[in-house]
Design a protein around this motif. Structure first.
Motif, short mmCIF file in Angstrom:
data_model
loop_
_atom_site.label_atom_id
_atom_site.label_comp_id
_atom_site.label_asym_id
_atom_site.label_seq_id
_atom_site.Cartn_x
_atom_site.Cartn_y
_atom_site.Cartn_z
N ALA A 165 -4.08 -23.56 0.95
CA ALA A 165 -5.04 -22.55 0.52
C ALA A 165 -5.66 -22.91 -0.82
N GLU A 166 -4.84 -23.36 -1.76
CA GLU A 166 -5.37 -23.73 -3.07
C GLU A 166 -6.27 -24.95 -2.98
N ALA A 167 -5.95 -25.88 -2.06
CA ALA A 167 -6.80 -27.06 -1.88
C ALA A 167 -8.17 -26.66 -1.35
N VAL A 168 -8.20 -25.72 -0.41
CA VAL A 168 -9.48 -25.23 0.13
C VAL A 168 -10.29 -24.55 -0.96
N ILE A 169 -9.65 -23.66 -1.71
CA ILE A 169 -10.34 -22.92 -2.76
C ILE A 169 -10.90 -23.88 -3.81
N ALA A 170 -10.12 -24.91 -4.15
CA ALA A 170 -10.58 -25.90 -5.13
C ALA A 170 -11.81 -26.64 -4.63
N ARG A 171 -11.83 -26.99 -3.36
CA ARG A 171 -12.97 -27.72 -2.80
C ARG A 171 -14.22 -26.85 -2.79
N LEU A 172 -14.07 -25.57 -2.52
CA LEU A 172 -15.23 -24.68 -2.58
C LEU A 172 -15.77 -24.59 -4.01
N ALA A 173 -14.85 -24.53 -4.98
CA ALA A 173 -15.28 -24.44 -6.37
C ALA A 173 -16.04 -25.70 -6.79
N VAL A 174 -15.54 -26.87 -6.38
CA VAL A 174 -16.21 -28.13 -6.72
C VAL A 174 -17.58 -28.19 -6.07
N ALA A 175 -17.66 -27.74 -4.81
CA ALA A 175 -18.94 -27.79 -4.10
C ALA A 175 -19.91 -26.73 -4.58
N GLY A 176 -19.40 -25.68 -5.23
CA GLY A 176 -20.27 -24.60 -5.68
C GLY A 176 -20.71 -23.70 -4.56
#
Length: 256
Positions: free
Chosen positions: A112-123
């Motif tokens: 879950a944290e990996a997914v959330i981090a990728r969304l944050a990086v992608a904006g």
């Protein structure tokens, strides 16, 4: 034909070298009648072209990936590619949503944290992203998933149960999970009997009481489409509406 052992080795290499590709299958709104115009969402799907065997179907390489503990990395790579494309479309003024698959076997708080981090990086706004939980293994039998799904929902993502009706999962089991969407399996979408009508109608009614969305998968004929609309499904996807396709073909849908 390449042996399973060699396929696993080659799949591992493809995962590590970025050798997997993606296609997109459009979803259309059904709750206003027959779909027309642009898709409201696309499901990003993994594809693998083997240098000897050519196109390896997901039904072959995904079980291999599960056994080799590669499926989480594949799911995250596919999500990343989908997020990059969604961002391009959003910058071009196309507010389309993204759905990406995830196997229950690896849905943990770390995932879950990996997914959330990728969304944050992608904006990317999490409200534009749905994580689809495949039904095998049965998600309700994996208690460690609950905290992870709750974390994803708290971050603003939509959580869907995929392929409902393909296995033993019942709507009672699903109601205990923190989800937002149920995807009706093609085996129910394509059935015209009273029993299938009753099952899907019940899912739609129970989903409405929970505030969930219902998506009909496997719409391949005009009759499938008419049934899905009559049953009250909110969205639909399938070969009648659009096969999995490349970026240019998806973009052509906005121009028709």
């Amino acid at each position: 034909m390449t042996t399973s052992e060699t396929l696993v080795q080659d799949l591992r290499e493809a995962v590590s070298s970025g050798g997997l590709t993606v296609v997109y299958q459009p979803q259309f709104a059904l709750d206003t009648g027959a779909p027309g115009g642009a898709p409201v969402a696309v499901e990003v799907l993994c594809r693998w072209t083997h240098e000897v065997d050519g196109e390896v179907p997901p039904s072959t390489f995904i079980p291999l990936a599960e056994d080799a503990l590669l499926v989480e990395e594949i799911d995250l790579q596919v999500l990343e590619q989908g997020l990059e494309q969604i961002l391009e479309w959003q910058r071009a003024g196309r507010a389309v949503e993204l759905a990406a698959n995830a196997s229950p076997s690896h849905i943990t708080l770390d995932y879950a944290e990996a997914v959330i981090a990728r969304l944050a990086v992608a904006g990317i706004d999490p409200a534009f992203v749905t994580i689809e939980i495949t039904e095998t293994p049965s998600p309700q039998l994996l208690p460690d998933m609950r905290a992870a799904l709750a974390r994803l929902r708290a971050a603003g993502l939509t959580i869907a149960i995929d392929d409902f009706g393909a296995g033993d999962t019942t709507i009672d089991m699903v109601e205990s999970l923190p989800i937002d969407e149920v995807k009706i399996d093609r085996s129910l979408t394509q059935r015209a009997d009273a029993a299938a009508d009753a099952i899907v109608t019940d899912v739609v009614a129970r989903s409405s009481s929970q505030g969930w969305r219902v998506v009909a998968e496997g719409i391949e004929t005009p009759e499938d489409l008419a049934r899905s609309i009559a049953r009250g499904c909110h969205r639909g996807q399938g070969y009648l509406l659009g096969k999995p396709m490349g970026v240019a073909e998806i973009e052509a849908l906005w121009l028709r």
